[in-house]
Design a protein around this motif. Structure first.
Motif, PDB file in Angstrom:
ATOM      1  N   LYS A   1       0.823  -1.203   0.000  1.00  0.00           N
ATOM      2  CA  LYS A   1       0.000   0.000   0.000  1.00  0.00           C
ATOM      3  C   LYS A   1       0.860   1.257   0.000  1.00  0.00           C
ATOM      4  CE  LYS A   1      -3.806   0.248   2.532  1.00  0.00           C
ATOM      5  NZ  LYS A   1      -4.670   0.467   3.721  1.00  0.00           N
ATOM      6  N   VAL A   2       0.538   2.157  -0.922  1.00  0.00           N
ATOM      7  CA  VAL A   2       1.162   3.474  -0.956  1.00  0.00           C
ATOM      8  C   VAL A   2       0.364   4.435  -0.078  1.00  0.00           C
ATOM      9  CG1 VAL A   2       1.794   5.433  -2.421  1.00  0.00           C
ATOM     10  CG2 VAL A   2       2.055   3.087  -3.284  1.00  0.00           C
ATOM     11  N   GLN A   3      -0.966   4.385  -0.236  1.00  0.00           N
ATOM     12  CA  GLN A   3      -1.811   5.294   0.537  1.00  0.00           C
ATOM     13  C   GLN A   3      -3.266   4.880   0.443  1.00  0.00           C
ATOM     14  OE1 GLN A   3      -0.898   8.620  -2.306  1.00  0.00           O
ATOM     15  NE2 GLN A   3      -3.065   9.084  -2.081  1.00  0.00           N
ATOM     16  N   ASP A   4      -4.020   5.212   1.477  1.00  0.00           N
ATOM     17  CA  ASP A   4      -5.475   5.169   1.385  1.00  0.00           C
ATOM     18  C   ASP A   4      -5.909   6.423   0.644  1.00  0.00           C
ATOM     19  OD1 ASP A   4      -6.218   2.758   2.847  1.00  0.00           O
ATOM     20  OD2 ASP A   4      -5.391   3.781   4.592  1.00  0.00           O
ATOM     21  N   MET A   5      -7.039   6.324  -0.039  1.00  0.00           N
ATOM     22  CA  MET A   5      -7.513   7.458  -0.821  1.00  0.00           C
ATOM     23  C   MET A   5      -8.832   7.968  -0.250  1.00  0.00           C
ATOM     24  SD  MET A   5      -6.420   6.096  -4.571  1.00  0.00           S
ATOM     25  CE  MET A   5      -5.651   7.643  -4.992  1.00  0.00           C
ATOM     26  N   ARG A   6      -9.089   9.233  -0.498  1.00  0.00           N
ATOM     27  CA  ARG A   6     -10.326   9.821   0.031  1.00  0.00           C
ATOM     28  C   ARG A   6     -11.539   9.077  -0.492  1.00  0.00           C
ATOM     29  NH1 ARG A   6     -10.922  15.542  -1.508  1.00  0.00           N
ATOM     30  NH2 ARG A   6      -9.595  14.997  -3.263  1.00  0.00           N
ATOM     31  N   TYR A   7     -11.516   8.708  -1.746  1.00  0.00           N
ATOM     32  CA  TYR A   7     -12.572   7.902  -2.353  1.00  0.00           C
ATOM     33  C   TYR A   7     -12.062   7.367  -3.687  1.00  0.00           C
ATOM     34  CZ  TYR A   7     -13.556  12.369  -4.759  1.00  0.00           C
ATOM     35  OH  TYR A   7     -13.464  13.530  -5.477  1.00  0.00           O
TER      36      TYR A   7
ATOM     37  N   GLU B   1      -3.168  15.501  -2.310  1.00  0.00           N
ATOM     38  CA  GLU B   1      -2.814  14.130  -2.650  1.00  0.00           C
ATOM     39  C   GLU B   1      -3.562  13.699  -3.911  1.00  0.00           C
ATOM     40  OE1 GLU B   1      -5.843  11.229  -0.189  1.00  0.00           O
ATOM     41  OE2 GLU B   1      -4.012  11.891   0.831  1.00  0.00           O
ATOM     42  N   LEU B   2      -2.946  12.792  -4.648  1.00  0.00           N
ATOM     43  CA  LEU B   2      -3.542  12.326  -5.892  1.00  0.00           C
ATOM     44  C   LEU B   2      -4.812  11.537  -5.617  1.00  0.00           C
ATOM     45  CD1 LEU B   2      -0.249  11.096  -7.585  1.00  0.00           C
ATOM     46  CD2 LEU B   2      -1.626  13.026  -8.349  1.00  0.00           C
ATOM     47  N   SER B   3      -5.812  11.740  -6.453  1.00  0.00           N
ATOM     48  CA  SER B   3      -7.053  10.981  -6.344  1.00  0.00           C
ATOM     49  C   SER B   3      -6.969   9.720  -7.204  1.00  0.00           C
ATOM     50  CB  SER B   3      -8.229  11.839  -6.818  1.00  0.00           C
ATOM     51  OG  SER B   3      -8.169  12.021  -8.232  1.00  0.00           O
ATOM     52  N   PHE B   4      -7.941   8.860  -7.049  1.00  0.00           N
ATOM     53  CA  PHE B   4      -8.038   7.642  -7.861  1.00  0.00           C
ATOM     54  C   PHE B   4      -8.007   7.982  -9.351  1.00  0.00           C
ATOM     55  CE2 PHE B   4     -10.320   4.407 -10.182  1.00  0.00           C
ATOM     56  CZ  PHE B   4     -10.019   3.203  -9.558  1.00  0.00           C
TER      57      PHE B   4
ATOM     58  N   ALA C   1     -11.259   3.452  -1.742  1.00  0.00           N
ATOM     59  CA  ALA C   1     -10.138   3.094  -2.614  1.00  0.00           C
ATOM     60  C   ALA C   1      -8.804   3.209  -1.875  1.00  0.00           C
ATOM     61  CB  ALA C   1     -10.114   4.007  -3.840  1.00  0.00           C
ATOM     62  N   ALA C   2      -7.807   2.539  -2.407  1.00  0.00           N
ATOM     63  CA  ALA C   2      -6.429   2.646  -1.926  1.00  0.00           C
ATOM     64  C   ALA C   2      -5.507   2.484  -3.121  1.00  0.00           C
ATOM     65  CB  ALA C   2      -6.136   1.582  -0.869  1.00  0.00           C
ATOM     66  N   PHE C   3      -4.272   2.950  -2.970  1.00  0.00           N
ATOM     67  CA  PHE C   3      -3.269   2.880  -4.030  1.00  0.00           C
ATOM     68  C   PHE C   3      -2.163   1.932  -3.569  1.00  0.00           C
ATOM     69  CE2 PHE C   3       0.194   5.515  -6.392  1.00  0.00           C
ATOM     70  CZ  PHE C   3       0.170   4.624  -7.451  1.00  0.00           C
TER      71      PHE C   3
ATOM     72  N   GLU D   1     -13.389   6.044  -7.824  1.00  0.00           N
ATOM     73  CA  GLU D   1     -13.790   6.703  -9.062  1.00  0.00           C
ATOM     74  C   GLU D   1     -14.913   7.698  -8.810  1.00  0.00           C
ATOM     75  OE1 GLU D   1     -13.748   5.003 -13.619  1.00  0.00           O
ATOM     76  OE2 GLU D   1     -14.413   3.708 -11.996  1.00  0.00           O
ATOM     77  N   ASN D   2     -15.763   7.362  -7.829  1.00  0.00           N
ATOM     78  CA  ASN D   2     -16.853   8.236  -7.399  1.00  0.00           C
ATOM     79  C   ASN D   2     -16.823   8.356  -5.880  1.00  0.00           C
ATOM     80  OD1 ASN D   2     -18.395   8.598 -10.041  1.00  0.00           O
ATOM     81  ND2 ASN D   2     -18.272   6.367  -9.914  1.00  0.00           N
TER      82      ASN D   2
END
Length: 518
Positions: free
Chosen positions: A207-213, A244-247, A221-223, A215-216
């Motif tokens: 895992k690089v990071q958890d994401m805020r959300y 931070e980058l999004s999905f 999501a996570a990266f 595609e929608n």
């Protein structure tokens, strides 16, 4: 209460062991860990003293012994188990602190040999971890130094580790050993290179990071990143500015980067929703930007821009005139960074090895309901033995050939059915993702006229990711003033398109290779 400690990563282990001693926990240890604890004045029993059997074979055998594993696997609530331990004069082990030989860091070294990699495959460590984790009701097993504080806190408060925490630690163990074994299997598969698609496919990512959300907003999501030596990938980019980058940022940027890698000359690629919306190549990166921007000044708004040359302060000044989500380049002038950072929301990434392509053996994965479809990446532009075949009476000029190859690279990354129109190494019209090819052609022409001017397609060239099933695309191209076409060929009605091109004096080339992108 007894704890067995054997770690490669000794972060925090001395401090933890000292706390254990304070709590009256007896420590058993091995090899380098025992030496480290002894050096720091921490009282511990060496594993060979416990087993009555010396470490041997250069340390390959030290914990693989019934005294260790019976002490781990005995279920305390089973009278028969405890009676057998008593008869065998074996004591239980209640806590296991183990992490494994550094296989990952070993294989990531540039000069690693197979022998060195194999020697760093841990045997005793995973075996102890699995034994302890299987008996999680009775044994707290810690594989991650970040969990030391959690375990210590509960021991101090309750003189035991809770069942819930033990179960949590058990899960981490099996995730960890699964990851470890998968790294080994993947390394050995690459060493043998006997099959691209084994009977069972195991892969591991970090895992690089958890994401805020995702595609929608309603999707989580996570990266994750692949484990291995990779260059030119977005996971290796350094973020210099912005949120931070999004999905969607990551997905779109990845597509833009893969298209950019097709070009060696100064090139700018603008991307929106997974499709290129502006591509330009020139002698300078500023001129390439001008081409990419003017190709579609509407769609580039809120888009992704990737460049294969350093961003100058002059270029940075131009770029901040519009809203961009992400900018990626191999380097930036100091003044350029300062200019771009004046826009706090634009994500500015530096990717030094931006032009390095993926290895041809890399996989392209698509998750389907209940399964996974896997293929090698579309790493080629033309087949290795392919000769571009001019199939019309009219032959393309040198300038047209340059534009045809420019467009052919571009259409490879346009969603199917895909059409790309180019002139003077600039995209002038793109028709992505239509359900039939003539609609894609019409859309590309309409966009060129609407977004640039009525003369945009006059003298331009057209690339199609797959063959023309009918001659209707040639009709649309002729009306738009297209003078040359590149496409795979292979339709049963190729002759209809060839005749139509001859009728209008359009040059057409067959590549013998298609580039569907779904």
């Amino acid at each position: 209460m007894r704890a067995l400690i054997s770690v490669s990563d000794k972060t925090g282990i001395v401090e933890l062991a000292k706390e254990f001693v304070e709590l009256g926990i007896e420590i058993i240890s091995t090899g380098g860990t025992y030496s480290k604890l002894k050096e720091e004045g921490v009282k511990a029993i060496e594993i060979s003293e416990l087993t009555g059997f010396p470490e041997c074979l250069d340390g390959r055998v030290k914990t693989l012994h019934p005294v260790v594993h019976a002490g781990l696997l005995a279920m305390r609530e089973k009278q028969e188990h405890m009676k057998q331990l008593e008869e065998l004069k074996i004591e239980t082990i209640d806590i296991v602190i183990v992490n494994l030989y550094p296989f990952k860091s070993t294989i990531l070294k540039d000069d690693v040999t197979r022998e060195e990699a194999v020697e760093n495959i841990d045997i005793g460590g995973p075996t102890m971890l699995r034994s302890a984790a299987k008996n999680y009701q009775d044994v707290a097993v810690v594989v991650d130094p970040r969990d030391y504080d959690k375990v210590l806190e509960e021991l101090k408060k309750d003189k035991t580790v809770s069942l819930d925490t033990k179960f949590y630690l058990m899960q981490k163990v099996f995730m960890h050993t699964s990851n470890y074994d998968t790294m080994i299997a993947d390394y050995l598969k690459k060493e043998r290179q006997d099959t691209a698609f084994p009977e069972t496919l195991t892969m591991t990512f970090e895992k690089v990071q958890d994401m805020r959300y995702g595609e929608n907003p309603h999707q989580s999501a996570a990266f994750y990143r692949e484990i291995g030596k990779r260059k030119g990938s977005i996971v290796d980019a350094i973020q210099l500015n912005g949120k931070e980058l999004s999905f969607n940022n990551i997905n779109d940027t990845n597509g833009a980067l893969e298209l950019l890698k097709e070009y060696s000359e100064p090139t700018v690629v603008a991307c929106k929703h997974g499709n290129p919306c502006g591509v330009g190549s020139a002698d300078t990166i500023m001129d390439a930007w001008i081409k990419a921007y003017h190709a579609d000044k509407t769609s580039i708004f809120g888009g992704i821009v990737v460049l294969n040359r350093e961003v100058t302060k002059e270029l940075a000044h131009e770029m901040i005139q519009i809203f961009l989500e992400v900018i990626v380049a191999p380097s930036y002038e100091k003044e350029a960074i300062e200019i771009l950072q004046s826009k706090k929301n634009v994500r500015v990434l530096q990717l030094t090895d931006i032009s390095v392509p993926q290895p041809e053996t890399a996989f392209d994965l698509k998750k389907v309901n209940g399964g996974l479809i896997v293929q090698t990446i579309d790493s080629k532009l033309l087949t290795e033995d392919s000769r571009l075949e001019v199939v019309t009476k009219t032959k393309p000029t040198k300038e047209q050939m340059q534009d045809l190859m420019f467009a052919w690279k571009m259409v490879k990354f346009v969603k199917s059915n895909g059409i790309a129109i180019a002139k003077n190494k600039q995209s002038v019209g793109i028709g992505p993702g239509q359900v039939n090819r003539v609609w894609a052609t019409q859309q590309a022409v309409e966009h060129a006229v609407e977004l640039i001017d009525e003369e945009a397609t006059k003298g331009a060239v057209l690339a199609s990711d797959a063959f023309f099933p009918f001659d209707d695309c040639v009709e649309v191209a002729h009306k738009a003033g297209i003078t040359a076409i590149i496409q795979p060929g292979g339709s049963v009605r190729d002759e209809d398109s060839i005749k139509k091109c001859d009728e209008y004096g359009i040059a057409m080339i067959f590549t013998g290779m298609r580039h569907f992108k779904h």
